[in-house]
Scaffold this motif. Structure first.
Motif, PDB file in Angstrom:
ATOM      1  N   LEU A 193      61.889  15.741  -0.962  1.00  0.00           N
ATOM      2  CA  LEU A 193      61.151  15.571  -2.218  1.00  0.00           C
ATOM      3  C   LEU A 193      62.072  15.664  -3.423  1.00  0.00           C
ATOM      4  N   GLN A 196      63.751  12.389  -4.307  1.00  0.00           N
ATOM      5  CA  GLN A 196      62.943  11.250  -4.736  1.00  0.00           C
ATOM      6  C   GLN A 196      63.129  10.854  -6.206  1.00  0.00           C
ATOM      7  N   TYR A 200      64.148   7.013  -7.180  1.00  0.00           N
ATOM      8  CA  TYR A 200      63.364   6.108  -8.015  1.00  0.00           C
ATOM      9  C   TYR A 200      64.168   5.661  -9.238  1.00  0.00           C
ATOM     10  N   ASP A 221      57.092  -1.622  -3.951  1.00  0.00           N
ATOM     11  CA  ASP A 221      55.934  -1.329  -4.802  1.00  0.00           C
ATOM     12  C   ASP A 221      54.629  -1.578  -4.059  1.00  0.00           C
ATOM     13  N   ALA A 224      53.319   1.314  -1.779  1.00  0.00           N
ATOM     14  CA  ALA A 224      53.187   2.624  -2.423  1.00  0.00           C
ATOM     15  C   ALA A 224      52.089   3.468  -1.772  1.00  0.00           C
ATOM     16  N   GLY A 225      50.970   2.834  -1.423  1.00  0.00           N
ATOM     17  CA  GLY A 225      49.879   3.575  -0.788  1.00  0.00           C
ATOM     18  C   GLY A 225      50.275   4.141   0.557  1.00  0.00           C
ATOM     19  N   ARG A 227      53.336   4.909   1.512  1.00  0.00           N
ATOM     20  CA  ARG A 227      54.269   6.017   1.276  1.00  0.00           C
ATOM     21  C   ARG A 227      53.546   7.266   0.812  1.00  0.00           C
ATOM     22  N   LEU A 228      52.547   7.094  -0.044  1.00  0.00           N
ATOM     23  CA  LEU A 228      51.785   8.248  -0.543  1.00  0.00           C
ATOM     24  C   LEU A 228      51.080   8.959   0.605  1.00  0.00           C
ATOM     25  N   MET A 229      50.467   8.186   1.509  1.00  0.00           N
ATOM     26  CA  MET A 229      49.817   8.805   2.671  1.00  0.00           C
ATOM     27  C   MET A 229      50.836   9.539   3.531  1.00  0.00           C
ATOM     28  N   TRP A 231      53.734  10.901   2.561  1.00  0.00           N
ATOM     29  CA  TRP A 231      54.150  12.141   1.897  1.00  0.00           C
ATOM     30  C   TRP A 231      53.054  13.195   1.950  1.00  0.00           C
ATOM     31  N   CYS A 232      51.802  12.771   1.808  1.00  0.00           N
ATOM     32  CA  CYS A 232      50.687  13.731   1.879  1.00  0.00           C
ATOM     33  C   CYS A 232      50.621  14.379   3.260  1.00  0.00           C
ATOM     34  N   LEU A 269      55.904   7.048   6.821  1.00  0.00           N
ATOM     35  CA  LEU A 269      57.072   6.864   5.961  1.00  0.00           C
ATOM     36  C   LEU A 269      58.052   5.865   6.561  1.00  0.00           C
TER      37      LEU A 269
END
Length: 278
Positions: A193, A196, A200, A221, A224-225, A227-229, A231-232, A269
Motif C-alpha cells: 500500500l 501505491q 500512481y 484505468d 480500476a474496479g 483492482r479495488l476489489m 485491495w479490499c 490483483l
C-alpha cells in the motif's frame, strides 16, 4: 482474457515458492511427532503439484509449447531464459525432496532450503521479465512488490489454512505461529500500500512509446474496479486475521475466512495486472 494462463502460472509458482519458504521458516516452531507434525509428506507433495500445474499453465500461453526449450539458449542476456532455468531447478529440487521423503521417511531440510532459495531467485527473474517489458504499467518497483509480496502472502495464507484445518496437539504453539504469520502478512500488505502513491505518480508522468500496440494505461484505468476489489480483499483478509489473533483457543472460522480473502485478493490483483488491453 488471453493472459489467463500467465495468471495461473505466476500465482501457482509464487504460491509453491511461498509455501516452501514457510515450511522451512516454521520447521522448528511446532512439535513434529507422530501424526501431529506440521511438515508432512502431503504438504511437500501438494507444493510440488502446484508448481507443476503452474509450469503446465505457462505452456498454454505459447503458440508452440516445445519452443520453450529454445529460450534456454540465452541465459547470459535474457531474464526469460533465467526464469525458465531457475523454475526447472526449483521443481527438480522439490521433486527430489518428495522422493527422499518417500524413501527415507524423513524431511530433507537442507534440500528444501535449497529449493526455497532457487524458488526465490526464480521469482526475482520472473519479476524482472515484466519490469523490463514494454508495458508501461509494469515498469515500476510495484511489479517487484506484487510478485515478491505474493510469495509471502500466498505462503502465509496457505499455512494459516493448514493450521486451521489440521492443527497440531500444541494449541499454544499453534497460536504463536498463527500470530507470526498474521503479522508477516499484515506487514506485506502495508508495504504494498505504501508503494501505491509513488506508483500512481509514475503512471501519471510515464511516456508511452507510440509503437506499442496495447493501450496499457487505458486498460489500467478500465480495470480500476477489479483492482479495488482486490485491495479490499487483501486488506480485509489481513484485518480479519489480526482480529483472529485475539482468540485464545482452537481454530475459528475467522482464520479460514481471512486466509481465503487474502488468496482472493491475490487472484483479483493479478487479473488486473495482466489486463493490458482495453
Amino acid at each position: 482474457m488471453h493472459e489467463f494462463p500467465l495468471v495461473l502460472f505466476t500465482l501457482l509458482m509464487q504460491g509453491a515458492v511461498g509455501f516452501t519458504l514457510m515450511l522451512c521458516l516454521t520447521a522448528g516452531q511446532l512439535p513434529r511427532t507422530g501424526n501431529a507434525t506440521l511438515v508432512t509428506f502431503p504438504a511437500v507433495l501438494g507444493t510440488a503439484l502446484a508448481g507443476g500445474l503452474g509450469l503446465l499453465a505457462s505452456t498454454l500461453h505459447l503458440g508452440y509449447p516445445l519452443n520453450a526449450f529454445n529460450a534456454l539458449r540465452h541465459l547470459s542476456s535474457s531474464w526469460l531464459s533465467r526464469e525458465i532455468a531457475l523454475a526447472g531447478v526449483f521443481m527438480a529440487l522439490l521433486g527430489l525432496g518428495v522422493l527422499l521423503t518417500m524413501t527415507k521417511r524423513r524431511m530433507p531440510w537442507p534440500l528444501l532450503w535449497l529449493a526455497a532459495l532457487a524458488g526465490m531467485a526464480d521469482i526475482v527473474a520472473m519479476a524482472s521479465i515484466y519490469c523490463h517489458a514494454s508495458v508501461a504499467t509494469w515498469q515500476h518497483v510495484n511489479t517487484w512488490a506484487m510478485f515478491l509480496g505474493s510469495v509471502v502472502l500466498i505462503g502465509a495464507a496457505v499455512m494459516q489454512l493448514r493450521l486451521a484445518l489440521r492443527p497440531t496437539g500444541n494449541t499454544q504453539a499453534n497460536l504463536r505461529l498463527e500470530r507470526r504469520l498474521t503479522l508477516l502478512a499484515l506487514a506485506m500488505v502495508l508495504i504494498r500500500l505504501l508503494i501505491q502513491p509513488a506508483y500512481y505518480h509514475f503512471l501519471a508522468h510515464v511516456a508511452v512509446p507510440v509503437t506499442f500496440p496495447l493501450p496499457s494505461l487505458a486498460a489500467f484505468d478500465a480495470s480500476a474496479g477489479l483492482r479495488l476489489m482486490g485491495w479490499c480483499c487483501s486488506v480485509g483478509g489481513a484485518m480479519v486475521l489480526v482480529l483472529n489473533m485475539t482468540r485464545t483457543q482452537g481454530p475459528r472460522a475467522s482464520q479460514v475466512g481471512g486466509s481465503l480473502l487474502i488468496l482472493a485478493g491475490e487472484l483479483l490483483l493479478r487479473l488486473a495486472f495482466f489486463s493490458i488491453a482495453a
